[in-house]
Scaffold this motif. Structure first.
Motif, PDB file in Angstrom:
ATOM      1  N   HIS A 192       4.529   7.303  -6.402  1.00  0.00           N
ATOM      2  CA  HIS A 192       3.497   8.372  -6.240  1.00  0.00           C
ATOM      3  C   HIS A 192       3.310   8.610  -4.968  1.00  0.00           C
ATOM      4  CE1 HIS A 192       4.235   7.418 -10.408  1.00  0.00           C
ATOM      5  NE2 HIS A 192       4.543   8.618 -10.954  1.00  0.00           N
ATOM      6  N   SER A 249       0.945  -7.441 -11.426  1.00  0.00           N
ATOM      7  CA  SER A 249       1.211  -6.510 -10.638  1.00  0.00           C
ATOM      8  C   SER A 249       2.272  -5.550 -10.983  1.00  0.00           C
ATOM      9  CB  SER A 249       0.571  -6.723  -9.404  1.00  0.00           C
ATOM     10  OG  SER A 249       1.266  -7.536  -8.657  1.00  0.00           O
ATOM     11  N   LYS A 255       1.809   5.099  -3.706  1.00  0.00           N
ATOM     12  CA  LYS A 255       1.623   3.993  -4.817  1.00  0.00           C
ATOM     13  C   LYS A 255       3.121   3.142  -5.388  1.00  0.00           C
ATOM     14  CE  LYS A 255       0.668   4.639  -9.453  1.00  0.00           C
ATOM     15  NZ  LYS A 255      -0.080   4.623 -10.884  1.00  0.00           N
ATOM     16  N   ASP A 306       6.159   1.028  -7.794  1.00  0.00           N
ATOM     17  CA  ASP A 306       5.992   0.135  -9.090  1.00  0.00           C
ATOM     18  C   ASP A 306       7.042   0.236  -8.345  1.00  0.00           C
ATOM     19  OD1 ASP A 306       6.790  -0.944 -10.921  1.00  0.00           O
ATOM     20  OD2 ASP A 306       5.194   0.280 -12.536  1.00  0.00           O
ATOM     21  N   GLU A 316      -0.335  11.281  -7.057  1.00  0.00           N
ATOM     22  CA  GLU A 316      -0.349  11.226  -7.960  1.00  0.00           C
ATOM     23  C   GLU A 316       0.758  12.234  -8.692  1.00  0.00           C
ATOM     24  OE1 GLU A 316      -2.184   8.845 -10.764  1.00  0.00           O
ATOM     25  OE2 GLU A 316      -3.115   8.714  -8.641  1.00  0.00           O
ATOM     26  N   SER A 320       2.396  -2.981  -9.849  1.00  0.00           N
ATOM     27  CA  SER A 320       2.682  -1.525  -8.970  1.00  0.00           C
ATOM     28  C   SER A 320       1.545  -1.939  -7.448  1.00  0.00           C
ATOM     29  CB  SER A 320       2.520  -0.095  -9.339  1.00  0.00           C
ATOM     30  OG  SER A 320       1.069  -0.025  -9.835  1.00  0.00           O
ATOM     31  N   ILE A 321       1.642  -1.537  -6.519  1.00  0.00           N
ATOM     32  CA  ILE A 321       1.280  -1.655  -5.301  1.00  0.00           C
ATOM     33  C   ILE A 321       0.532  -0.169  -5.454  1.00  0.00           C
ATOM     34  CG2 ILE A 321       0.810  -2.549  -2.825  1.00  0.00           C
ATOM     35  CD1 ILE A 321       2.996  -4.262  -3.513  1.00  0.00           C
ATOM     36  N   HIS A 322      -1.088  -0.019  -4.301  1.00  0.00           N
ATOM     37  CA  HIS A 322      -1.617   0.949  -4.308  1.00  0.00           C
ATOM     38  C   HIS A 322      -1.699   0.939  -2.365  1.00  0.00           C
ATOM     39  CE1 HIS A 322      -2.545   2.531  -8.302  1.00  0.00           C
ATOM     40  NE2 HIS A 322      -2.388   2.045  -8.778  1.00  0.00           N
ATOM     41  N   TYR A 323      -1.684   1.715  -2.167  1.00  0.00           N
ATOM     42  CA  TYR A 323      -2.206   1.818  -0.793  1.00  0.00           C
ATOM     43  C   TYR A 323      -3.202   2.659   0.246  1.00  0.00           C
ATOM     44  CZ  TYR A 323       2.181  -1.052  -0.356  1.00  0.00           C
ATOM     45  OH  TYR A 323       3.216  -1.921  -0.678  1.00  0.00           O
ATOM     46  N   VAL A 356      -2.641  -2.254   1.183  1.00  0.00           N
ATOM     47  CA  VAL A 356      -3.547  -2.053   0.312  1.00  0.00           C
ATOM     48  C   VAL A 356      -4.968  -2.474  -0.131  1.00  0.00           C
ATOM     49  CG1 VAL A 356      -2.897  -3.972  -1.708  1.00  0.00           C
ATOM     50  CG2 VAL A 356      -1.120  -4.010  -0.243  1.00  0.00           C
TER      51      VAL A 356
END
Length: 235
Positions: free
Chosen positions: A150, A131, A141, A143, A153, A133-136, A233
């Motif tokens: 971001h 991984s 997001k 990295d 986006e 980057s982690i998306h929340y 997450v």
């Protein structure tokens, strides 16, 4: 032999440090030597290392504090090298995030074997940690490797201190940090009464993250104590 891994040695005894540096360079490692805890922390922040050797009895910042401080930001292997033989010192050091404890005096062959073992495990860990980057939830997001954020986006532009604050909190989710802990860790200065530097930077972070304090998605205020990261997450 050309290992090419970078090792940071933090040792205030010049004669021991020179022996370690000479030996590890002959083994093929790139070696940096720091003679105080504060200097070691500055070297750690300035470069990327594959393993760190830390003495406990250091001027300016002791080895226990240094281990704790480094571990908050990185999973790099930390080996304590110390003349302290008490079990409490070993337990305390390992509890603070060190991976191994080597008691002086020791053989250089033993040290090389332990270093090689920890580096192998660390390489496997890096290779399996895919991984980037982690998306929340909420559109954030992070990295951590590229230090890019971001939100929905759009790239977020943070100041260096804002970035360091957010990364420290996000890498230690749900851990509550006092304002003094955050200030002393990020700014590397003693916190003084009336200092609102952390409060101002947290406010700036929340504005850029569109994160209202009363309905926080990312940075939560723990009243009377400090702050913690609560981002959920997306798996």
């Amino acid at each position: 032999m050309a290992n090419k891994e970078k090792i940071l040695i933090i040792e205030d005894d010049g004669s021991i440090a020179r022996i370690l540096c000479d030996h590890l360079r002959k083994e093929g490692y790139f070696v940096t030597w720091a003679s105080t805890g504060k200097e070691g922390w500055e070297d750690f922040k300035a470069d990327q290392y594959d393993l760190i050797l830390v003495d406990l009895m250091l001027p300016e910042m002791d080895g226990f504090t240094l281990c704790k401080t480094i571990r908050l930001e990185s999973d790099v292997p930390i080996l304590i090298v110390s003349a302290k033989t008490e079990s409490d010192s070993k337990i305390n050091g390992l509890d603070l995030g060190a991976d191994d404890y080597i008691t002086k005096p020791f053989s250089l062959e033993e040290l090389s074997a332990r270093i090689s073992s920890h580096l192998r495990r660390y390489r496997r860990y890096l290779n399996t940690d895919e991984s980037q980057s982690i998306h929340y939830f909420g559109g954030l997001k992070i990295d951590f490797q590229k230090e890019v954020l971001h939100l929905n986006e759009e790239t977020l532009q943070l100041t260096m201190k804002e970035l360091e604050l957010l990364f420290l909190l996000a890498k230690n989710p749900f851990k509550t940090f006092s304002k003094s802990e955050l200030y002393e860790h990020i700014w590397q200065q003693e916190d003084l009464n009336g200092n609102n530097t952390v409060t101002v930077h947290i406010k700036g972070l929340r504005t850029k993250l569109k994160d209202e304090a009363k309905t926080a998605k990312y940075i939560q205020t723990v009243w009377g104590i400090g702050y913690r990261f609560i981002g959920e997450v997306i798996s």
